[in-house]
Write a protein that holds these residues in place. Structure first.
Motif, mmCIF file in Angstrom:
data_model
loop_
_atom_site.group_PDB
_atom_site.id
_atom_site.type_symbol
_atom_site.label_atom_id
_atom_site.label_comp_id
_atom_site.label_asym_id
_atom_site.label_seq_id
_atom_site.Cartn_x
_atom_site.Cartn_y
_atom_site.Cartn_z
ATOM 1 N N VAL A 90 0.843 -1.206 0.000
ATOM 2 C CA VAL A 90 0.000 0.000 0.000
ATOM 3 C C VAL A 90 0.877 1.254 0.000
ATOM 4 N N ALA A 91 1.941 1.232 0.824
ATOM 5 C CA ALA A 91 2.839 2.387 0.854
ATOM 6 C C ALA A 91 3.453 2.615 -0.521
ATOM 7 N N LYS A 92 3.804 1.528 -1.227
ATOM 8 C CA LYS A 92 4.391 1.684 -2.561
ATOM 9 C C LYS A 92 3.399 2.298 -3.545
ATOM 10 N N PHE A 93 2.139 1.836 -3.487
ATOM 11 C CA PHE A 93 1.136 2.429 -4.388
ATOM 12 C C PHE A 93 1.069 3.933 -4.155
ATOM 13 N N VAL A 94 0.981 4.319 -2.867
ATOM 14 C CA VAL A 94 0.825 5.739 -2.542
ATOM 15 C C VAL A 94 2.070 6.523 -2.974
ATOM 16 N N ILE A 95 3.258 6.009 -2.603
ATOM 17 C CA ILE A 95 4.484 6.770 -2.867
ATOM 18 C C ILE A 95 4.748 6.903 -4.367
ATOM 19 N N ILE A 96 4.617 5.792 -5.115
ATOM 20 C CA ILE A 96 4.909 5.877 -6.551
ATOM 21 C C ILE A 96 3.911 6.808 -7.242
ATOM 22 N N SER A 97 2.616 6.725 -6.852
ATOM 23 C CA SER A 97 1.648 7.652 -7.466
ATOM 24 C C SER A 97 2.023 9.092 -7.156
ATOM 25 N N LEU A 98 2.383 9.326 -5.887
ATOM 26 C CA LEU A 98 2.749 10.681 -5.470
ATOM 27 C C LEU A 98 3.932 11.198 -6.282
ATOM 28 N N LEU A 99 4.964 10.357 -6.439
ATOM 29 C CA LEU A 99 6.146 10.791 -7.182
ATOM 30 C C LEU A 99 5.803 11.068 -8.636
ATOM 31 N N ALA A 100 5.015 10.149 -9.240
ATOM 32 C CA ALA A 100 4.667 10.328 -10.651
ATOM 33 C C ALA A 100 3.835 11.595 -10.829
ATOM 34 N N LEU A 101 2.846 11.817 -9.928
ATOM 35 C CA LEU A 101 2.023 13.031 -10.027
ATOM 36 C C LEU A 101 2.867 14.276 -9.832
ATOM 37 N N SER A 102 3.815 14.218 -8.881
ATOM 38 C CA SER A 102 4.617 15.406 -8.593
ATOM 39 C C SER A 102 5.491 15.773 -9.789
ATOM 40 N N ILE A 103 5.927 14.758 -10.551
ATOM 41 C CA ILE A 103 6.713 15.063 -11.757
ATOM 42 C C ILE A 103 5.798 15.624 -12.841
ATOM 43 N N GLN A 104 4.644 14.955 -12.999
ATOM 44 C CA GLN A 104 3.716 15.329 -14.053
ATOM 45 C C GLN A 104 3.204 16.763 -13.895
ATOM 46 N N PHE A 105 2.829 17.124 -12.650
ATOM 47 C CA PHE A 105 2.246 18.441 -12.434
ATOM 48 C C PHE A 105 3.217 19.422 -11.808
ATOM 49 N N LYS A 106 4.532 19.043 -11.811
ATOM 50 C CA LYS A 106 5.595 19.936 -11.326
ATOM 51 C C LYS A 106 5.293 20.513 -9.954
ATOM 52 N N TRP A 107 4.887 19.622 -9.019
ATOM 53 C CA TRP A 107 4.592 20.084 -7.678
ATOM 54 C C TRP A 107 5.865 20.533 -6.985
ATOM 55 N N GLU A 108 5.725 21.570 -6.157
ATOM 56 C CA GLU A 108 6.875 22.040 -5.381
ATOM 57 C C GLU A 108 6.959 21.229 -4.092
ATOM 58 N N MET A 109 7.836 20.239 -4.098
ATOM 59 C CA MET A 109 8.007 19.442 -2.885
ATOM 60 C C MET A 109 9.492 19.237 -2.691
ATOM 61 N N SER A 110 9.884 18.934 -1.466
ATOM 62 C CA SER A 110 11.303 18.761 -1.196
ATOM 63 C C SER A 110 11.887 17.683 -2.106
ATOM 64 N N LEU A 111 12.922 18.069 -2.877
ATOM 65 C CA LEU A 111 13.536 17.115 -3.801
ATOM 66 C C LEU A 111 14.219 15.992 -3.054
ATOM 67 N N HIS A 112 14.843 16.349 -1.929
ATOM 68 C CA HIS A 112 15.595 15.322 -1.203
ATOM 69 C C HIS A 112 14.667 14.271 -0.609
ATOM 70 N N SER A 113 13.531 14.716 -0.045
ATOM 71 C CA SER A 113 12.660 13.693 0.538
ATOM 72 C C SER A 113 12.020 12.852 -0.561
ATOM 73 N N ARG A 114 11.694 13.460 -1.721
ATOM 74 C CA ARG A 114 11.143 12.649 -2.806
ATOM 75 C C ARG A 114 12.172 11.639 -3.320
ATOM 76 N N HIS A 115 13.437 12.111 -3.428
ATOM 77 C CA HIS A 115 14.494 11.217 -3.894
ATOM 78 C C HIS A 115 14.662 10.035 -2.927
ATOM 79 N N ASN A 116 14.630 10.352 -1.612
ATOM 80 C CA ASN A 116 14.767 9.274 -0.626
ATOM 81 C C ASN A 116 13.584 8.316 -0.669
#
Lengths: 213, 214
Positions: free
Chosen positions: A118-144
């Motif tokens: 479940v965590a993987k579904f949430v995290i991967i969707s979040l990362l993909a959406l953040s790239i797609q819609f250029k969300w401003e989120m901490s790069l380091h925490s997304r990378h981790n």
């Protein structure tokens, strides 16, 4: 480590793409953007950014999420003994372990089969959406987050191997027989597809919006 | 700002450069002492390693791993007894049992993840490291082999399998008596050896030996 061109470019980021280069993710060789896509050293396909990275990630992720539904609805294991038949789903297996007092093992299975997927579904969707819609989120925490999902994803396979071992080992005819259920196939597919989704997501896309160190 | 544009447009010499596979930032290569490693300035991905005696150590571990894996295939893995009935299985029996009881998908998956992929990875590594250690002629096929060996790593799941086995032992301890056979211990040792391989194998050293020009 020393960033390239720190004197000339100052605080500005110089990545391989801006310098007309692409690096092979398998062996690290750098080559010019306009040469062919196959690495002259190791033969891997070299792309500056993985082609259709987001599309592939979504495709694998959606299949993984869809497969996770039958994995939880249908039994993963049938136990046939002279006291009758019982069937276990992923969740009832965890409850059964906890009831019998093996809290630690119950926790491992709960973590590997429910929390991690479940965590993987949430995290991967979040990362993909953040790239797609250029969300401003901490790069380091997304990378981790991306690195953690890649590392721990494979551990979800524990439950698949538990069922495989039990089903292979416990074939005592009428006394006790364990048969794998349909659910476990769906679960194995779900794990494999989410692993593919995590590895299809190119982490370099995350950093493309970054202009300063 | 003109300096920046000029700088970006000049094609740098790539031999002493390295791009971070995690974030694409360009770095100048460092000359490392044995035991040192260099991380990306931005995303802290490890970019360069220089592990001491890497070839000797990892070759030894890889050869040990192959022996252990072959041992664990054929010897008894677990034996189970209940109400006077005993059954002993090896890893290959287990896969056969799954295949026989119409669980082909699960059987194939298990065989692939715990036998075929780890064995392929070990054999490829053994070939490449042996060639480097004994100064064989470096060929393109060895570089492709090493790439596959590195990429197979997350799909070789002997370690996860062993956790699964321990969980199954706990699950059925109430139903039947179980005993671990020799193959169980050798597979456990293999998990340890896999960790040693990952710790000692220095990809930079191997790539430099395989392809000295670039």
């Amino acid at each position: 480590m020393q960033r390239y061109g720190v004197e000339q470019a100052g605080p500005h980021i110089v990545n391989a793409l801006d310098s007309g280069l692409k690096s092979c993710t398998a062996c690290g060789v750098l080559q010019s953007l306009d040469v062919e896509d196959s690495c002259h050293r190791c033969g891997a396909t070299v792309r500056s950014r993985r082609v259709h990275s987001l599309q592939r990630t979504w495709a694998f992720l959606i299949v993984g999420m869809l497969a996770y539904i039958p994995a939880n609805i249908f039994p993963i294991m049938l136990t046939r003994s002279f006291t009758g038949d019982t069937s276990d789903t992923i969740f009832s297996g965890v409850i059964l372990l906890a009831d019998s007092g093996s809290y630690f093992v119950a926790f491992i299975i709960f973590f590997a089969s429910i929390v991690i997927p479940v965590a993987k579904f949430v995290i991967i969707s979040l990362l993909a959406l953040s790239i797609q819609f250029k969300w401003e989120m901490s790069l380091h925490s997304r990378h981790n987050l991306h690195r953690i999902t890649e590392l721990i994803g494979r551990w979800s396979m524990i439950d698949v191997f538990v069922v495989a071992v039990l089903a292979a080992l416990i074939q005592l005819g009428a006394i006790l027989t364990i048969i794998p259920g349909v659910g476990i196939n769906a679960f194995a597919l779900s794990v494999v597809f989410t692993m593919l989704a995590a590895s299809s997501l190119d982490p370099r896309l995350l950093w493309d919006g970054d202009k300063h160190v | 700002m003109t300096t920046e544009v000029e700088f970006i447009n000049t094609q740098p010499n790539t031999d002493n450069l390295i791009a971070c596979p995690g974030c694409d930032l360009l770095h100048t290569k460092q000359s490392l002492q044995a035991g040192e490693y260099a991380r990306c300035e931005r995303c802290s991905h490890v970019l360069q390693t220089c592990k001491p005696l890497s070839i000797d150590r990892s070759l030894a571990a890889v050869l040990a791993g192959i022996v252990l894996l072959l041992i664990s295939l054929c010897l008894p893995f677990l034996s189970l007894s209940r109400s006077g009935i005993e059954s002993t299985i090896s890893v290959l029996n287990a896969v056969e049992a799954l295949w026989g009881s119409d669980m082909r998908g699960l059987g194939t998956l298990t065989l692939a993840f715990i036998v075929l992929l780890p064995l392929t990875r070990l054999v490829l590594l053994a070939w490449v490291l042996w060639g480097i250690r004994f100064d064989h002629q470096m060929r393109y096929s060895m570089r492709v082999a090493f790439r596959w060996a590195v990429q197979l790593e997350p799909w070789a799941m002997a370690d996860i399998f062993m956790v699964g086995v321990v969980v199954s032992l706990v699950k059925i301890s109430a139903l039947a008596n179980l005993e671990a056979g020799l193959a169980f211990w050798s597979l456990l040792a293999l998990v340890g050896v896999m960790v040693i391989i990952n710790l000692t194998l220095c990809k930079d050293t191997v790539w430099n030996k395989l392809d000295p020009i670039s």
